[in-house]
Design an enzyme around this catalytic site. Structure first.
Site, short mmCIF file in Angstrom:
data_model
loop_
_atom_site.label_atom_id
_atom_site.label_comp_id
_atom_site.label_asym_id
_atom_site.label_seq_id
_atom_site.Cartn_x
_atom_site.Cartn_y
_atom_site.Cartn_z
N ALA A 1 0.85 -1.21 0.00
CA ALA A 1 0.00 0.00 0.00
C ALA A 1 0.88 1.25 0.00
O ALA A 1 2.10 1.16 -0.10
CB ALA A 1 -0.90 -0.01 1.23
N ASN A 2 0.28 2.40 0.10
CA ASN A 2 1.04 3.65 0.24
C ASN A 2 0.31 4.57 1.22
O ASN A 2 -0.76 4.24 1.71
CB ASN A 2 1.26 4.32 -1.12
CG ASN A 2 -0.06 4.66 -1.79
OD1 ASN A 2 -0.82 5.46 -1.28
ND2 ASN A 2 -0.33 4.02 -2.93
#
Ligand code: CTP
Length: 410
Positions: free
Chosen positions: A214-215
């Site tokens: 993810a970010n």
């Protein structure tokens, strides 16, 4: 507006809080919309703005003291709201909400509210912890049950601490839209008839059924754009990665996880007049993510092979003819050479405008409530916007995009 015949009259009660200064703009803008404002200020409000400056803008006497009115020679507190179509409390402090909920009448402002038979709109403003406190939650529930309407509070940076959270008073133009809606019924927004498609948030690229890549994108900017477009009357679809944000009012929100789902949802949501791609789409996904949880006891550490995801912005920008939205706007999150990299990105992805920002950790933009952007257009113009709350960036972008699309409609 002709002073003698305003379209509407409201009674504005200003209570104590830093947001009281925003009332000056609220009054000015109300008058631009043909709404005459009479003000009552609490004692605490007068610590933040003076009755003199409020009176200069309302062009009327400002009422501050219950006992001034008691002899009823002038205008009794019962009558204060009689000429008004609506009573507005902005900003409403936590203390004042408690007084309202308890039915107190120990000063002019609370007495007016207890005596009025007019609809009441409240714009709370307080520290986010005070807003979340069970006592405030209880008071708001009581007041809602009593038929009081609320606008906001919004999420943003708190004046006193720099902390972000819910508690910030709604912007004057939003409060005025709510006032107008209560006085006149639903307003036809200037973007009526335009269709926006917006992506927001991060994507989650599965490694196995329980793990993902993810970010740090919070999704706030995209949600703010969807909210602004819907508020201005546009028909809005928001395709969102996992964010934990509530779906904005009046927006069709499609929740997705991985980039491939986001692309599919975007394609299924076309056509649109304006597409805005704020999502921080993962550039890579794991090739052949595992069907079952990867166990630690297998030999060696797992090797993840990454493959590139489709570029959603470029895919939509490069659609042929009428399938392509009239205006395609990308976002460029950069950490260095912001304008140069964003301009190259605009050309590479064939979009029309790109909103560039510096997301280096020191700027606090990623996940924060503010943004400082540069709007770059395909003709090469660069417009540097000052640092603003994300919802202000959203409002300005949506208005500019909407105006462009309406002016260039074929
Ligand atoms: N974008 C997209 N699909 C992708 C990657 C990016 O739609 N697979 C969009 C984003 O929503 C944004 C723009 O492209 O509007 C730029 O995103 P950014 O992450 O800054 O660009 P990248 O193409 O990932 O370039 P780089 O990582 O090299 O900066």
């Amino acid at each position: 507006m002709s002073e003698s015949e305003p379209k509407h009259r409201i009674l504005l009660i200003i209570t104590g809080g830093i947001a009281a200064y925003k009332c000056l703009e609220l009054i000015r803008r109300a008058r631009d919309r043909g709404i005459a404002v009479r003000c009552v200020m609490t004692k605490a409000a007068q610590q933040f703005v003076t009755p003199l400056s409020v009176g200069a803008l309302t062009n009327d006497r400002v009422f501050t003291d219950l006992f001034d009115l008691n002899d009823e020679r002038e205008i009794g507190h019962i009558r204060l709201s009689r000429e008004a179509g609506l009573v507005v409390v902005a900003p409403a402090s936590a203390d004042f909400l408690a007084k309202m909920a308890g039915g107190h009448a120990d000063d002019l402002a609370s007495s007016v509210l207890l005596a009025t038979d007019k609809p009441v709109l409240v714009a709370p403003a307080m520290n986010s912890r005070m807003w979340a406190h069970p006592a405030t939650v209880r008071n708001v529930a009581t007041l809602t049950e009593d038929g009081i309407s609320f606008i906001g509070p919004g999420v943003g940076e708190m004046a006193e601490s720099g902390e972000a959270g819910a508690g910030r008073m709604s912007e004057p133009h939003d409060i005025l839209d709510a006032i107008q809606e209560m006085l006149e019924g639903p307003v036809q927004g200037p973007l009526q008839g335009l269709r926006f498609l917006i992506t927001a948030g991060p994507t989650h690229e599965p490694i196995d059924p329980v793990r993902y890549i993810a970010n740090r994108s919070s999704g706030q900017q995209g949600y703010a754009i969807a909210t602004a477009a819907a508020r201005l009357g546009a028909d809005v679809t928001l395709v969102s990665g996992p964010t934990g944000l509530a779906a904005p009012d009046g927006v069709e929100t499609i929740q997705v996880e991985a980039a491939s789902d986001m692309l599919a949802a975007v394609e299924a949501s076309l056509p649109a007049d304006i597409a805005v791609f704020t999502a921080a789409v993962a550039d890579w996904r794991v090739d052949g993510s595992a069907e079952q949880k990867i166990k630690k006891d297998r030999k060696g550490t797992p090797q993840l092979k990454l493959v590139e995801n489709a570029d959603i912005l470029a895919t939509v920008s490069q659609l042929p003819g009428a399938e392509r939205p009239q205006l395609v706007i990308g976002f460029a999150a950069e950490t260095e050479h912001v304008i140069k990299h964003a301009t190259a990105k605009l050309a590479r992805k064939s979009c029309d405008w790109i909103v560039a920002n510096d997301v280096s950790p020191a700027t606090g933009i990623m996940g924060g409530a503010h943004n400082e952007v540069h709007l770059i257009k395909d003709g090469g113009s660069v417009d540097d916007w000052p640092r603003m709350a994300k919802d202000e960036v959203a409002d300005r972008l949506v208005r500019e995009a909407g105006e462009y699309a309406l002016a260039h409609r074929t």
